[in-house]
Design a protein around this motif. Structure first.
Motif, PDB file in Angstrom:
ATOM      1  N   ASN A 138       4.261  -5.954   8.237  1.00 42.22           N
ATOM      2  CA  ASN A 138       3.925  -7.407   8.181  1.00 42.22           C
ATOM      3  C   ASN A 138       3.136  -7.985   6.715  1.00 42.22           C
ATOM      4  O   ASN A 138       3.597  -8.371   5.936  1.00 42.22           O
ATOM      5  N   ARG A 139       1.913  -7.363   6.794  1.00 39.84           N
ATOM      6  CA  ARG A 139       1.658  -7.567   5.676  1.00 39.84           C
ATOM      7  C   ARG A 139       1.663  -7.191   4.528  1.00 39.84           C
ATOM      8  O   ARG A 139       2.038  -8.126   3.294  1.00 39.84           O
ATOM      9  N   MET A 140       2.269  -5.750   4.719  1.00 41.62           N
ATOM     10  CA  MET A 140       2.855  -5.349   3.412  1.00 41.62           C
ATOM     11  C   MET A 140       4.529  -5.871   3.022  1.00 41.62           C
ATOM     12  O   MET A 140       4.766  -6.200   1.653  1.00 41.62           O
ATOM     13  N   VAL A 141       5.506  -6.211   3.890  1.00 45.00           N
ATOM     14  CA  VAL A 141       6.370  -6.837   3.387  1.00 45.00           C
ATOM     15  C   VAL A 141       6.319  -8.459   2.891  1.00 45.00           C
ATOM     16  O   VAL A 141       7.071  -8.669   1.963  1.00 45.00           O
ATOM     17  N   THR A 142       5.352  -8.712   3.669  1.00 46.86           N
ATOM     18  CA  THR A 142       5.186 -10.486   3.551  1.00 46.86           C
ATOM     19  C   THR A 142       5.276 -10.611   1.261  1.00 46.86           C
ATOM     20  O   THR A 142       5.608 -11.419   1.430  1.00 46.86           O
ATOM     21  N   ASP A 143       3.927  -9.254   1.729  1.00 45.06           N
ATOM     22  CA  ASP A 143       3.431 -10.018   0.251  1.00 45.06           C
ATOM     23  C   ASP A 143       4.140  -9.267  -0.510  1.00 45.06           C
ATOM     24  O   ASP A 143       4.180  -9.726  -1.583  1.00 45.06           O
ATOM     25  N   SER A 144       5.211  -8.386  -0.213  1.00 47.37           N
ATOM     26  CA  SER A 144       6.365  -7.711  -1.089  1.00 47.37           C
ATOM     27  C   SER A 144       6.848  -9.304  -1.958  1.00 47.37           C
ATOM     28  O   SER A 144       7.460  -8.638  -2.978  1.00 47.37           O
ATOM     29  N   ILE A 145       6.985 -10.282  -0.677  1.00 42.95           N
ATOM     30  CA  ILE A 145       7.855 -11.365  -1.517  1.00 42.95           C
ATOM     31  C   ILE A 145       7.449 -12.757  -1.805  1.00 42.95           C
ATOM     32  O   ILE A 145       8.009 -13.298  -1.651  1.00 42.95           O
ATOM     33  N   THR A 146       6.154 -12.295  -1.844  1.00 41.12           N
ATOM     34  CA  THR A 146       5.127 -13.878  -1.711  1.00 41.12           C
ATOM     35  C   THR A 146       5.349 -13.748  -2.925  1.00 41.12           C
ATOM     36  O   THR A 146       5.269 -13.199  -4.444  1.00 41.12           O
ATOM     37  N   GLU A 158      -7.992  -7.528  -5.288  1.00 46.85           N
ATOM     38  CA  GLU A 158      -7.568  -6.489  -6.268  1.00 46.85           C
ATOM     39  C   GLU A 158      -6.600  -5.668  -5.508  1.00 46.85           C
ATOM     40  O   GLU A 158      -5.966  -4.669  -6.311  1.00 46.85           O
ATOM     41  N   ASN A 159      -6.473  -5.463  -4.695  1.00 44.51           N
ATOM     42  CA  ASN A 159      -5.459  -4.951  -3.943  1.00 44.51           C
ATOM     43  C   ASN A 159      -3.771  -5.600  -4.253  1.00 44.51           C
ATOM     44  O   ASN A 159      -3.220  -4.779  -4.761  1.00 44.51           O
ATOM     45  N   LEU A 160      -3.882  -6.151  -4.137  1.00 43.38           N
ATOM     46  CA  LEU A 160      -2.750  -7.393  -5.333  1.00 43.38           C
ATOM     47  C   LEU A 160      -3.172  -6.795  -6.080  1.00 43.38           C
ATOM     48  O   LEU A 160      -1.111  -6.235  -7.270  1.00 43.38           O
ATOM     49  N   ARG A 161      -3.782  -6.776  -7.400  1.00 40.04           N
ATOM     50  CA  ARG A 161      -3.159  -6.861  -8.372  1.00 40.04           C
ATOM     51  C   ARG A 161      -2.862  -4.820  -8.650  1.00 40.04           C
ATOM     52  O   ARG A 161      -2.051  -4.578  -9.378  1.00 40.04           O
ATOM     53  N   LYS A 162      -3.843  -4.075  -7.449  1.00 41.62           N
ATOM     54  CA  LYS A 162      -3.125  -2.834  -8.289  1.00 41.62           C
ATOM     55  C   LYS A 162      -1.872  -2.488  -7.474  1.00 41.62           C
ATOM     56  O   LYS A 162      -0.383  -1.672  -7.974  1.00 41.62           O
ATOM     57  N   SER A 163      -1.142  -3.890  -6.873  1.00 37.93           N
ATOM     58  CA  SER A 163       0.426  -3.667  -5.808  1.00 37.93           C
ATOM     59  C   SER A 163       1.217  -3.954  -7.386  1.00 37.93           C
ATOM     60  O   SER A 163       1.892  -4.469  -6.981  1.00 37.93           O
ATOM     61  N   GLY A 164       0.493  -4.913  -8.335  1.00 40.79           N
ATOM     62  CA  GLY A 164       1.467  -5.060  -9.774  1.00 40.79           C
ATOM     63  C   GLY A 164       1.671  -6.695  -9.810  1.00 40.79           C
ATOM     64  O   GLY A 164       2.853  -6.858 -10.734  1.00 40.79           O
ATOM     65  N   PHE A 165       0.560  -7.151  -8.440  1.00 40.20           N
ATOM     66  CA  PHE A 165       0.890  -8.370  -9.258  1.00 40.20           C
ATOM     67  C   PHE A 165      -0.014  -9.521 -10.239  1.00 40.20           C
ATOM     68  O   PHE A 165      -0.994  -8.515 -10.067  1.00 40.20           O
ATOM     69  N   SER A 166       0.706 -10.217 -10.535  1.00 38.20           N
ATOM     70  CA  SER A 166       0.108 -10.757 -11.732  1.00 38.20           C
ATOM     71  C   SER A 166      -0.668 -12.175 -11.543  1.00 38.20           C
ATOM     72  O   SER A 166      -0.638 -12.547 -10.259  1.00 38.20           O
TER      73      SER A 166
END
Length: 365
Positions: A138-146, A158-166
């Protein structure tokens, strides 16, 4: 005229949305064009798991209840998505705000994005690394379109930065669950009943268990409870029982004069017990946050956690799901040698005000 739809569906959500609603209501006196619509998905429909929270936390009655409770996770997700799509088409908004990691969070974020509506995720970026947990998916899918991440810690950032979010999408604001905790500390109340009258402050344990890894295997559940009984001296153990756990316990016939099983408690009553306990034994992530801030020793019966800050700076220790590993931790608690709360940045009771301020700037013309 910004309009926000706030989604809640399960017990943990209510503590997280309450301060956001209160912050919006405070802002409305000077910004009357700021509007919100509260949607309850109905994921938790038991009164103790849902209704009491609206009353105790002073949350207004939802504008809509989608009735999405019951069934498998897939059935629940589908029911919530169908109902939420209708809700959004009838009541358009500028942004859908979801919290946490429950089924409702996933279902409503997908539905919003397919209607080209922005999504804000409160508690975005946290990760356990365990894909066997439905919450992690749920976290991963939600964050992918947030569109806007409101984070509780630098670890989440840091988790979000590593996933490429600005950086402009990541807003480190703190923890709204702690806003609710700090606001309600003076209102905590002892649960009613002879059991609770007999409890002495600092001389009992509180336990919660609901995760499949702990409660779905009969021999393991029995061994875990026996290990807890063996390591807690002659102290009472108060065990508010989650509905899924109750069925398994009943089948096993587990009983002990020190093990006091009771119905799920309201927010004010449960946290009264935690605040005054010698320690907490749990597999819930949220309880580790609350126990840490109240400086109550906390043992987590999981092999991983998405709330590592409660270990580094809080009172939580990750023990795992093997009953044999419990003994040294319980000995430490019984000896009064547990670590103290160090303070977690921005867990200060003002998170919701930061969130509303950011959204107001982003969506006011």
């Amino acid at each position: 005229m910004p309009t926000f739809t706030i989604v809640a569906g399960a017990r943990p959500n209510f503590m997280k949305i309450a301060p956001i609603i209160h912050a919006i209501q405070r802002q409305q006196s000077s910004h009357p064009d700021l509007h919100f619509r509260l949607v309850h998905t109905g994921q938790h429909y038991d009164k103790k798991m849902s209704g009491d929270f609206f009353e105790q936390l002073n949350i207004p009655e939802p504008h809509a209840n989608l009735g999405g409770g019951g069934g498998t996770q897939a059935e629940q997700t589908a029911a919530i998505m169908v109902a939420f799509e209708k809700e959004l088409m009838e009541n358009p908004c500028d942004l859908v705000l979801v919290v946490g990691d429950v089924t409702s969070t996933l279902a409503c974020s997908i539905t919003a994005k397919k209607l080209c509506i922005d999504v804000a995720h409160v508690e975005g970026g946290i990760r356990s690394g365990d894909l066997t947990m439905p919450e992690e998916i749920n976290r991963m899918v939600t964050d992918s379109i947030t569109d806007h991440f409101f984070t509780t810690s630098e670890i989440a950032n840091e988790n979000l930065r590593k996933s490429g979010f600005s950086e402009d999408k990541i807003h480190f604001v703190g923890n709204t669950m702690i806003d609710t905790l700090l606001a309600n500390l003076p209102r905590f109340q002892q649960p009613e009943g002879e059991l609770f009258d007999r409890l002495e402050s600092g001389n009992y344990f509180v336990m919660t268990m609901h995760r499949p890894a702990n409660v779905d295997q009969e021999h393991k559940l029995k061994a875990m409870i026996q290990a807890i009984l063996d390591g807690t001296g002659d102290l009472p153990i108060v065990f508010p029982v989650h509905p899924r756990t109750a069925k398994n316990l009943q089948a096993l016939g587990i009983q002990d004069p020190r093990l006091h099983m009771c119905e799920p408690l309201g927010y004010l009553e449960f946290n009264y017990l935690v605040k005054n306990a010698k320690a907490v034994i749990t597999d819930s992530g949220g309880i580790t946050e609350e126990a840490s801030v109240m400086n109550v020793p906390c043992i987590t019966l999981r092999d991983n956690t998405e709330r590592a800050e409660t270990i580094h700076l809080g009172t939580n220790e990750l023990v795992g799901t093997d009953p044999a590993k419990l003994k040294p931790y319980l000995e430490k608690i019984m000896a009064g040698e547990w670590k103290q709360y160090q303070g977690i940045p921005l867990w200060d009771g003002e998170t919701a005000d930061r969130i509303v301020s950011i959204l107001q700037k982003a969506y006011s013309a």
